[in-house]
Design an enzyme around this catalytic site. Structure first.
Site, short mmCIF file in Angstrom:
data_model
loop_
_atom_site.label_atom_id
_atom_site.label_comp_id
_atom_site.label_asym_id
_atom_site.label_seq_id
_atom_site.Cartn_x
_atom_site.Cartn_y
_atom_site.Cartn_z
N MET A 39 0.82 -1.21 0.00
CA MET A 39 0.00 0.00 0.00
C MET A 39 0.86 1.27 0.00
SD MET A 39 -2.81 -1.87 2.45
CE MET A 39 -1.53 -2.82 3.28
N SER A 40 0.62 2.21 0.88
CA SER A 40 1.32 3.49 0.81
C SER A 40 2.79 3.43 1.18
CB SER A 40 0.62 4.54 1.68
OG SER A 40 -0.53 5.03 1.04
N ILE A 41 3.26 2.30 1.68
CA ILE A 41 4.70 2.14 1.87
C ILE A 41 5.42 2.21 0.53
CG2 ILE A 41 6.46 0.55 2.75
CD1 ILE A 41 4.40 -0.40 4.82
#
Length: 357
Positions: free
Chosen positions: A78-80
């Site tokens: 995801m946003s990582i």
């Protein structure tokens, strides 16, 4: 939709502890056995220096087939993903292809007057003033459609003045990576970052995973939402509302390899790594600073670089003590249930694992 989850959270897990899964002599396993809720599925990794000190799957990666989660299960991070995009920009800077001080027009061509002051630095630090998003993550839009939407959008603040978390800003950065490098976004990351780091199970479509390697995601009722790529994707990965800001797939073991690569010049020079982790802008209402794709927290043990990622079903956290101390990465393929919510405890969980790494 990818949730905007980058915030400091604490609390205690208000649910019954799960049965013991590790012997008490294992500090991380013992803590998880006492803390994780029944029904948790995912993978937890801890490391220190160049060594993995703990890496175990918990529960099931696929409930229909009974496939257990392991250290090598593939999940959406995801946003990582944003830290990979930031690292790609810094890699291109060391290659002389761009500068983070460049206005976006240097790489995108003519832009509207209100966007001419936006620099790559502003995109990296969420201070561009661009909106958070342009639609659903799985809308079938091209790179050029995304760029047209971003450039036509109304700014939420003057570039450089305020922090406003912007997924679209990181998609614009992914487009800049393509334009400056002359190759696709995933191809550049694979060639210049992932393969040098030994990360052969990280990407959008380049790794050839078998379905049983990839975790199925579940909503709060336990209903399957399929694997990340079961949602509408383009042939070369997610569409451009998600590309560059989320959607990257990886394993816990590869995320440790990424941590290890950031301790030396494997993927980035010393000066580029310093830029990656230098606090740039204070996040509103928090004693936390945003760097390039990382949030920087001051703790009793010194600075910790941290980022989370989430969608409507899954949640992941990644943290490393600076400069090169302990690290942890954990991910769950079901973040929400009727009687527990991992968002309530994610920072506490991350902190406790770090202390036991």
């Amino acid at each position: 939709m990818v949730r905007v989850l980058l915030m400091v959270m604490a609390g205690v897990l208000a649910c019954s502890p799960a049965p013991s899964r590790q012997p008490p002599s294992d500090p991380v396993g013992d803590y998880l056995a006492r803390t994780l809720p029944d029904g948790f599925g995912g993978t937890v990794l801890a490391g220190r220096g160049g060594d993995i000190t703990y890496c175990e799957g918990v529960g099931l990666a696929d409930r229909d087939s009974g496939t257990a989660a392991t250290c090598d299960t593939v999940y959406d991070v995801m946003s990582i993903t944003k830290q990979f995009t930031a690292a790609a920009v810094l890699k291109l800077e060391t290659m002389g292809k761009l500068r983070v001080s460049d206005p976006i027009g240097t790489h995108l061509g003519p832009v509207p007057a209100d966007k001419r002051g936006i620099t790559l630095h502003h995109l990296l630090t969420h201070t561009s003033g661009l909106v958070e998003g342009l639609g659903d993550d799985y809308d079938a839009i091209s790179r050029e459609d995304m760029l047209a939407g971003a450039l036509a959008s109304r700014l939420v603040s003057t570039p450089g003045e305020e922090f406003h978390y912007s997924n679209v800003g990181y998609s614009v950065l992914a487009a800049v990576v393509e334009k400056a490098s002359g190759v696709g976004y995933e191809q550049f990351l694979s060639q210049r970052l992932f393969l040098p780091a030994g990360m052969r199970d990280t990407g959008y479509v380049i790794p050839r995973w078998s379905p049983d390697q990839v975790a199925v995601e579940y909503d709060e009722t336990g209903t399957s939402q399929g694997r990340p790529y079961d949602h509408p994707w383009a042939a070369d990965g997610p569409h451009w509302n998600l590309r560059g800001n989320g959607g990257m797939l990886s394993t816990a073991r590869d995320m440790f390899r990424w941590h290890r690569a950031l301790t030396d010049a494997t993927v980035l020079s010393s000066s580029a790594r310093q830029k990656l982790f230098t606090p740039q802008v204070r996040m509103p209402g928090m004693d936390v600073w945003y760097a390039y794709g990382w949030a920087i927290l001051d703790t009793a043990h010194g600075e910790v670089a941290w980022h989370n990622g989430g969608n409507d079903w899954s949640l992941a956290n990644y943290a490393r003590e600076l400069p090169d101390g302990a690290m942890t990465y954990w991910v769950s393929n079901q973040a929400y249930a009727e009687d527990w919510n991992l968002e309530d405890v994610e920072l506490e969980l991350t902190k406790e694992i770090l202390e036991r790494a």
